[in-house]
Design an enzyme around this catalytic site. Structure first.
Site, mmCIF file in Angstrom:
data_model
loop_
_atom_site.group_PDB
_atom_site.id
_atom_site.type_symbol
_atom_site.label_atom_id
_atom_site.label_comp_id
_atom_site.label_asym_id
_atom_site.label_seq_id
_atom_site.Cartn_x
_atom_site.Cartn_y
_atom_site.Cartn_z
ATOM 1 N N ASN A 1 0.824 -1.215 0.000
ATOM 2 C CA ASN A 1 0.000 0.000 0.000
ATOM 3 C C ASN A 1 0.854 1.259 0.000
ATOM 4 O OD1 ASN A 1 -2.660 -0.918 -0.128
ATOM 5 N ND2 ASN A 1 -2.781 -1.291 2.063
ATOM 6 N N GLU B 1 -6.066 -7.351 5.436
ATOM 7 C CA GLU B 1 -5.437 -8.360 4.583
ATOM 8 C C GLU B 1 -5.569 -9.761 5.153
ATOM 9 O OE1 GLU B 1 -1.972 -6.659 7.085
ATOM 10 O OE2 GLU B 1 -4.010 -6.135 6.498
#
Length: 434
Positions: free
Chosen positions: A317, A353
């Site tokens: 990210n 996640e």
């Protein structure tokens, strides 16, 4: 959205070998209807403009037509002979007519047709397509008809069968409850009021103790003029009431409305149980259904649970942006979904996640081998970022899930095993200590 049996994603193809038949002499209507049916339903459409052509196409392929849309008046069939032809050959038929009055309605309704649609309005084609979709969808709706009077029960069952519903019958309240327990796919129960063993009110109450309105819709019926009967059914938990003798159009619309309501409720429940990004089940669904799934495995009470975490997800990210992070999540979700498809294992995205898999009836060693295949699949996949292929890996912790133990405790054990996998270098599967 194209026709679907049950819930089907728009991108999925229709697994149906049937064809649709359009019998219409107006080239304008025929062409427009052909396109709409092809686009909206996705089944092959065969068009013909006369009774003579209809004979030819049905003779060539007599058993392939799922629905026929037939014009009431054709040049060589001015009195509905084309309708008689399709009905007599067992092709479910919807009538399309430009003229309508009391006599025309009688001509149509004396034949065993699914429905009729009038041409003389701006929504005619859309209404017709909706009618075809409904007829196709009805085949996946099972209805239980309950009435101790055989003639009345058979008459209603036949009306529903013409509408393409799957129908089963019960001659008493007790038989209805037995059939309902043996047929969990029943979606609508239509019950008469007057029955010798259990009246319609009590049967409705018993059904409601077993099944909520989002599982089964109950419709009361009666030939009495007493208006309190309908109120009694609704107070007992029924969703609707229809008076005998039935007006076919009213019966059709009321049952269709109840079937639509049930489908909408199930779609809302499905949406509430799904993660919006990956389409997998969400945390809530996993925690609500996991414990019961474990308990349902009687032959092999030992199960296993796994927690999976994408390695270095924060770095993905931070380096490439959240859009690429979402792509990584979707990639992992696809690998997981492909791996558990058809296995009976429960897969969910817990958040961020992190994903979880429950393996009901599978021992931890077998679950660990299963998870290692998943890990390899993920490591061989990649996210395309411009000209770069970004590799993604995952770490997995596996633990025994004993139905006698708390579900939270089992997940904590798997989470601890996941932590060990991370500590040992990531991209690996670790089993929780016994």
């Amino acid at each position: 959205m194209k026709y679907r049996a049950g819930v089907r994603r728009k991108s999925e193809s229709v697994t149906d070998a049937r064809k649709l038949l359009v019998v219409e002499d107006s080239k304008t209507f025929s062409k427009a209807l052909h396109k709409l049916l092809s686009d909206e339903i996705g089944l092959p459409v065969i068009a013909c403009a006369s009774l003579n052509e209809l004979h030819e196409v049905v003779t060539e392929e007599p058993d392939v037509y799922g629905i026929a849309v037939v014009d009431l008046n054709l040049p060589d069939a001015p009195d509905g002979e084309a309708i008689d032809f399709t009905v007599q050959r067992g092709i479910p038929t919807i009538v399309f007519t430009g003229s309508f009055d009391v006599q025309t309605r009688a001509r149509i309704m004396e034949r065993d047709v699914i429905d009729y649609v009038l041409k003389n309005n701006e929504f005619a084609l859309e209404t017709l397509v909706t009618a075809v979709k409904r007829a196709l969808t009805n085949r996946d709706t099972r209805i239980l008809v309950v009435d101790d009077m055989t003639v009345a029960r058979k008459h209603l069952a036949r009306m529903l069968a013409i509408q393409q519903y799957s129908v089963i019958e019960a001659g008493s309240g007790a038989e209805a409850l037995s059939l309902l327990a043996a047929n969990p796919d029943v979606q609508i129960v239509i019950s008469d009021y007057n029955m010798p063993d259990i009246n319609g009110y009590e049967l409705t109450r018993k059904i409601r103790r077993m099944l909520a309105p989002d599982k089964v819709r109950v419709i009361g019926v009666s030939s009495t003029n007493d208006l309190a009967v309908s109120a009694g059914f609704l107070k007992a938990g029924a969703n609707d009431f229809i008076s005998r003798p039935f007006m076919p159009e009213e019966l059709q619309c009321r049952i269709a409305n109840n079937a639509d309501t049930l489908l909408q409720l199930r779609q809302l429940q499905e949406l509430a149980a799904r993660d919006h990004l990956t389409g997998l089940f969400n945390r809530r669904h996993f925690f609500e259904n996991g414990p019961e799934l474990m308990k349902s495995v009687q032959a092999r009470p030992v199960s296993a649970v796994a927690i999976l975490d994408i390695d270095n997800f924060k770095q993905i990210n931070d380096t490439h942006g959240h859009g690429v992070g979402d792509q990584a999540l979707e990639l992992v979700a696809r690998c997981l979904a492909d791996s558990v498809k058809g296995t009976g294992n429960l897969l969910a995205r817990l958040g961020g996640e992190e994903f979880a898999i429950l393996f009901p009836g599978m021992d931890p060693a077998a679950a660990m081998r299963f998870c290692d295949h998943i890990r390899l699949d993920i490591s061989h996949a990649a996210v395309q970022v411009g000209a770069e292929r970004l590799s993604v890996t995952a770490s997995i912790g596996v633990a025994e899930a004993d139905a006698a133990d708390s579900f939270d405790h089992c997940l904590r054990a798997a989470d601890q095993a996941l932590y060990v996998a991370k500590q040992q270098g990531r991209n690996r599967v670790c089993l929780a200590a016994a």
